[in-house]
Design an enzyme around this catalytic site. Structure first.
Site, PDB file in Angstrom:
ATOM      1  N   ALA A   9      -9.611  -5.628   8.038  1.00 24.23           N
ATOM      2  CA  ALA A   9     -10.671  -6.259   6.802  1.00 24.23           C
ATOM      3  C   ALA A   9     -12.053  -6.543   6.206  1.00 24.23           C
ATOM      4  CB  ALA A   9     -10.739  -7.545   8.152  1.00 24.23           C
ATOM      5  N   GLY A  11     -13.202  -3.010   5.784  1.00 22.04           N
ATOM      6  CA  GLY A  11     -13.123  -1.998   4.573  1.00 22.04           C
ATOM      7  C   GLY A  11     -13.165  -2.836   3.247  1.00 22.04           C
ATOM      8  N   ARG A  12     -13.684  -1.889   2.164  1.00 18.97           N
ATOM      9  CA  ARG A  12     -13.923  -2.400   1.118  1.00 18.97           C
ATOM     10  C   ARG A  12     -12.512  -3.819   0.560  1.00 18.97           C
ATOM     11  NH1 ARG A  12     -16.540   2.965   0.502  1.00 18.97           N
ATOM     12  NH2 ARG A  12     -14.858   3.696  -0.068  1.00 18.97           N
ATOM     13  N   GLY A  75      -0.617  -1.961   2.183  1.00 21.49           N
ATOM     14  CA  GLY A  75      -1.184  -1.444   0.812  1.00 21.49           C
ATOM     15  C   GLY A  75      -1.812  -0.127   1.065  1.00 21.49           C
ATOM     16  N   ASN A 103       1.036   0.735  -5.549  1.00 18.16           N
ATOM     17  CA  ASN A 103       0.098  -0.363  -5.801  1.00 18.16           C
ATOM     18  C   ASN A 103       0.148  -1.620  -6.006  1.00 18.16           C
ATOM     19  OD1 ASN A 103      -2.118  -0.650  -7.781  1.00 18.16           O
ATOM     20  ND2 ASN A 103      -1.941   1.867  -8.145  1.00 18.16           N
ATOM     21  N   HIS A 131      -9.168   9.474  -9.033  1.00 20.35           N
ATOM     22  CA  HIS A 131      -9.477   8.321  -8.576  1.00 20.35           C
ATOM     23  C   HIS A 131     -10.808   8.456  -7.828  1.00 20.35           C
ATOM     24  CE1 HIS A 131      -5.890   6.739  -7.743  1.00 20.35           C
ATOM     25  NE2 HIS A 131      -5.834   6.012  -7.429  1.00 20.35           N
ATOM     26  N   LYS A 135     -11.622   8.409  -1.658  1.00 20.27           N
ATOM     27  CA  LYS A 135     -10.077   8.544  -1.424  1.00 20.27           C
ATOM     28  C   LYS A 135      -9.447   9.866  -0.260  1.00 20.27           C
ATOM     29  CE  LYS A 135      -5.429   8.336  -3.661  1.00 20.27           C
ATOM     30  NZ  LYS A 135      -5.441   6.639  -2.644  1.00 20.27           N
TER      31      LYS A 135
END
EC number: 1.17.1.8
Length: 244
Positions: A9, A11-12, A75, A103, A131, A135
């Site tokens: 939670a 994280g971005r 995810g 995705n 990306h 990443k």
């Protein structure tokens, strides 16, 4: 009201998921991050837990979520067939469900479906994923899944992309996944993008998907949260939820 917890939670992506869950009128009962135990108590009775962490942590997180009695929507990318099988067996054993998607952007799901349809109709195919440089894994889970699906369709049709390269000491032709060349670009200013290039004599088809921000993933994540309880065992990808 559906009770939802988020792992990762801080994280971005995780923070964006928290905002989307609240905006959708769901009950956000827990926000967990690295170092927080994942238990029935810490998840506060969540019906569904959304997991967006890092590849090194996701396996343990997902198994802990299932053991805690919640469904999992995942995810984090980097899953292998063997690891997916372990989640499938675990979910069936404890009577809970998991949905893991490479995705959650609807445009990316459609791009993969279109590419799989076209794969056996073109002589050549290559995949380029682009990306941001923050990443941590390459190639992306989306590119890997795209190449696997394209490769399976081409294998069934007996097709191999022509390539007369005789020397490539630096590996500039990219990696191979199921016979499909995959190239990973990491560039500041990008977010998440994929191109599938398909070629025949005298023609080319380019399928391109662009995500410009985290909001592109939220409709797919919320769809998965609402539907995972109705999908026994393990579901991989959003395609079954979209009837693709």
């Amino acid at each position: 009201m559906m009770k939802v917890a988020v792992v990762g939670a801080a994280g971005r992506m995780g923070s964006s998921v928290c905002e989307a869950v609240l905006a959708a009128g769901m009950d956000l009962v827990a926000r967990l991050d690295a170092g927080d135990p994942i238990t029935e108590q810490s998840l506060a009775g969540a019906d569904v837990v959304v997991e967006f962490s890092v590849p090194d942590a996701t396996d343990a997180n997902v198994h802990a979520i299932l053991d805690a009695g919640s469904h999992a929507v995942v995810g984090t990318t980097g899953w292998t067939a063997e690891r997916l099988d372990a989640v499938r067996e675990h979910a069936q054993r404890v009577g809970k469900n998991a949905l893991i998607a490479p995705n959650f952007a609807l445009s990316a799901v459609l791009a993969m479906a279109f590419a799989e349809k076209a794969a056996a109709m073109f002589e050549s195919v290559e995949v380029i994923e682009l990306h941001h440089p923050d990443k941590v894994d390459a190639p992306s889970g989306t590119a890997t899944t795209s190449a696997q699906r394209i490769g399976a369709a081409r294998k069934a049709a007996g097709m191999v992309s022509p390539d007369n390269t005789q020397s490539d000491p630096l590996g500039t032709r990219g990696g191979q996944i199921e016979g499909v060349r995959v190239h990973a670009v990491r560039l500041r200013g990008l977010y998440a993008h994929e191109e599938i290039l398909l070629g025949n004599p005298g023609e080319q088809l380019t399928i391109r998907q662009d995500s410009f921000g985290r909001e592109s993933f939220m409709p797919g994540i919320l769809l998965a949260v609402r539907e995972v309880a109705n999908r026994p065992g393990l579901t991989y990808g959003l395609e079954p939820l979209l009837n693709l």
